[in-house]
Scaffold this motif. Structure first.
Motif, PDB file in Angstrom:
ATOM      1  N   ASN A 123       6.404  11.520  -7.565  1.00 57.22           N
ATOM      2  CA  ASN A 123       5.698  10.504  -6.800  1.00 57.22           C
ATOM      3  C   ASN A 123       6.650   9.818  -5.823  1.00 57.22           C
ATOM      4  O   ASN A 123       6.307   9.557  -4.662  1.00 57.22           O
ATOM      5  CB  ASN A 123       5.082   9.479  -7.761  1.00 57.22           C
ATOM      6  CG  ASN A 123       4.350   8.369  -7.040  1.00 57.22           C
ATOM      7  OD1 ASN A 123       4.949   7.370  -6.655  1.00 57.22           O
ATOM      8  ND2 ASN A 123       3.052   8.527  -6.866  1.00 57.22           N
TER       9      ASN A 123
ATOM     10  N   GLU B  99      -0.268  -2.246  -5.543  1.00 56.16           N
ATOM     11  CA  GLU B  99      -1.435  -3.141  -5.552  1.00 56.16           C
ATOM     12  C   GLU B  99      -1.764  -3.678  -6.943  1.00 56.16           C
ATOM     13  O   GLU B  99      -2.103  -4.859  -7.082  1.00 56.16           O
ATOM     14  CB  GLU B  99      -2.671  -2.416  -4.984  1.00 56.16           C
ATOM     15  CG  GLU B  99      -2.554  -2.029  -3.512  1.00 56.16           C
ATOM     16  CD  GLU B  99      -2.076  -0.599  -3.332  1.00 56.16           C
ATOM     17  OE1 GLU B  99      -1.358  -0.096  -4.243  1.00 56.16           O
ATOM     18  OE2 GLU B  99      -2.405   0.018  -2.309  1.00 56.16           O
TER      19      GLU B  99
ATOM     20  N   ARG C 139       9.601   1.625  -7.281  1.00 55.32           N
ATOM     21  CA  ARG C 139       8.746   1.488  -6.101  1.00 55.32           C
ATOM     22  C   ARG C 139       8.903   0.095  -5.484  1.00 55.32           C
ATOM     23  O   ARG C 139       8.878  -0.057  -4.266  1.00 55.32           O
ATOM     24  CB  ARG C 139       7.285   1.772  -6.466  1.00 55.32           C
ATOM     25  CG  ARG C 139       7.054   3.193  -6.965  1.00 55.32           C
ATOM     26  CD  ARG C 139       5.642   3.674  -6.725  1.00 55.32           C
ATOM     27  NE  ARG C 139       4.626   2.866  -7.342  1.00 55.32           N
ATOM     28  CZ  ARG C 139       4.162   3.020  -8.571  1.00 55.32           C
ATOM     29  NH1 ARG C 139       4.679   3.945  -9.361  1.00 55.32           N
ATOM     30  NH2 ARG C 139       3.205   2.250  -9.049  1.00 55.32           N
TER      31      ARG C 139
ATOM     32  N   GLN D 114       7.481   1.809 -11.627  1.00 52.81           N
ATOM     33  CA  GLN D 114       6.990   0.652 -10.870  1.00 52.81           C
ATOM     34  C   GLN D 114       8.153  -0.150 -10.294  1.00 52.81           C
ATOM     35  O   GLN D 114       8.107  -0.600  -9.141  1.00 52.81           O
ATOM     36  CB  GLN D 114       6.136  -0.231 -11.773  1.00 52.81           C
ATOM     37  CG  GLN D 114       4.834   0.419 -12.222  1.00 52.81           C
ATOM     38  CD  GLN D 114       4.244  -0.240 -13.453  1.00 52.81           C
ATOM     39  OE1 GLN D 114       4.767  -1.231 -13.968  1.00 52.81           O
ATOM     40  NE2 GLN D 114       3.148   0.325 -13.959  1.00 52.81           N
TER      41      GLN D 114
ATOM     42  N   CYS E 191       3.878   1.760  -1.131  1.00 53.59           N
ATOM     43  CA  CYS E 191       4.618   1.975  -2.375  1.00 53.59           C
ATOM     44  C   CYS E 191       3.740   1.859  -3.621  1.00 53.59           C
ATOM     45  O   CYS E 191       4.252   1.812  -4.749  1.00 53.59           O
ATOM     46  CB  CYS E 191       5.789   0.993  -2.458  1.00 53.59           C
ATOM     47  SG  CYS E 191       7.008   1.220  -1.147  1.00 53.59           S
ATOM     48  N   ASN E 192       2.420   1.806  -3.427  1.00 57.93           N
ATOM     49  CA  ASN E 192       1.457   1.794  -4.541  1.00 57.93           C
ATOM     50  C   ASN E 192       1.730   0.658  -5.530  1.00 57.93           C
ATOM     51  O   ASN E 192       1.845   0.865  -6.741  1.00 57.93           O
ATOM     52  CB  ASN E 192       1.497   3.137  -5.280  1.00 57.93           C
ATOM     53  CG  ASN E 192       1.163   4.309  -4.387  1.00 57.93           C
ATOM     54  OD1 ASN E 192       0.209   4.259  -3.614  1.00 57.93           O
ATOM     55  ND2 ASN E 192       1.946   5.360  -4.472  1.00 57.93           N
TER      56      ASN E 192
ATOM     57  N   ALA F  32       0.830  -1.202   0.000  1.00 53.16           N
ATOM     58  CA  ALA F  32       0.000   0.000   0.000  1.00 53.16           C
ATOM     59  C   ALA F  32       0.869   1.258   0.000  1.00 53.16           C
ATOM     60  O   ALA F  32       0.581   2.220  -0.729  1.00 53.16           O
ATOM     61  CB  ALA F  32      -0.925  -0.015   1.216  1.00 53.16           C
TER      62      ALA F  32
END
Length: 296
Positions: free
Chosen positions: A168, A121, A138, A135, A118-119, A116
């Motif tokens: 981000n 999902e 992260r 991605q 590090c986004n 959650a």
């Protein structure tokens, strides 16, 4: 000077590769909960310094202390590292990758919490080879946080990311800092260092040549602003008694008295339609201290 909040200290740190001395008597002190930025041109000794601070490389001289003790097993369990270049296991998913790394430490953070944070999902069942640059970064951050480290090392974590992905990532680092974690960041992005770092250390030729908070260093080094005009508007600034330099298609005038400089420009009938005025930046400081010559 170190105090009771100092978590990581390096004294007289040296690293030599044959006849090459990459780090020369370096001293650093990092406070708990702060972000220290290591800046410097290529070949300045940043990577060698980071590898020693991370415990991955043995110093040729000097000492490193973590919480007042030489770095050892406790430090290795409490440090997280995000390398500049990391080869992820292939043919396994993001979910499987996180499970794999979580089994390497005696204490771990909740994988679902990291996902959650590090986004990740939407990508849990994706092969790590099919991740975009943002991605992938992260995921690497989640891996670096998997042991819930007290000290986090980030080696140029946003290199190659587009501006949106970079910002981000900055938000993620800000969240980590708010948890009270100590961050040591190496970066070539001056804006990144200004936004994230409580203190910066600028290195050159294996030594720290300037250190302090970004704003303090700027105020100590500079007094004034930079006025910019298109080259065609001011082809010969010296004829107006103005000291300036050319930067690409722009003429830059360093001044501590905007009104006096404007008066000279107006007296010389210089068109001011393209005039821009900017504050001094870390990039100005970096170039002023280390020069503009291209490094290898």
């Amino acid at each position: 000077m170190p105090n009771n909040r100092t978590v990581l200290v390096a004294n007289g740190l040296e690293k030599q590769y044959g006849k090459l001395k990459a780090v020369c008597g370096l001293a650093l002190a990092v406070e708990a909960g702060h972000c220290l930025g290591l800046l410097g041109p290529n070949g300045a000794g940043k990577t060698s310094t980071l590898e020693m601070l991370e415990g991955l490389s043995t110093p040729s001289g000097g000492e490193i202390y973590y919480k007042g003790q030489p770095i050892g097993p406790e430090f290795r369990n409490e440090a997280g590292i995000m390398f500049q270049h990391t080869a992820l296991p292939e043919f396994i998913t993001v979910r499987e990758t996180l499970r794999l790394f979580s089994r390497l430490y005696p204490r771990t953070r909740s994988v679902s919490e990291l996902v959650a944070r590090c986004n990740l999902e939407e990508f849990m069942d994706r092969d790590s080879r099919r991740l975009s640059g943002g991605q992938r970064q992260r995921l690497l951050l989640a891996i670096a946080l998997i042991n819930d480290p007290s000290v986090l090392f980030l080696d140029e974590p946003t290199t190659g990311l587009d501006p949106q992905a970079r910002r981000n990532f900055w938000h993620l680092i800000d969240d980590i800092k708010r948890e009270g974690k100590t961050v040591i960041l190496s970066t070539h992005y001056m804006e990144e260092a200004y936004v994230l770092c409580d203190e910066i250390a600028i290195m050159d030729h294996g030594q720290v040549i300037a250190s302090g908070s970004p704003d303090d260093l700027l105020s100590q080094r500079f007094n004034g602003v930079v006025m910019q005009l298109p080259v065609e508007a001011l082809p010969d600034p010296e004829s107006l008694g103005i000291q300036a330099r050319r930067q690409g298609d722009w003429i830059e005038i360093e001044t501590s008295d905007i009104n006096a400089t404007l008066t000279k420009l107006l007296t010389g009938n210089v068109a001011l339609n393209g005039l821009r005025i900017r504050e001094r930046t870390l990039e100005d400081l970096f170039l002023d201290l280390t020069g503009e010559a291209l490094r290898g």
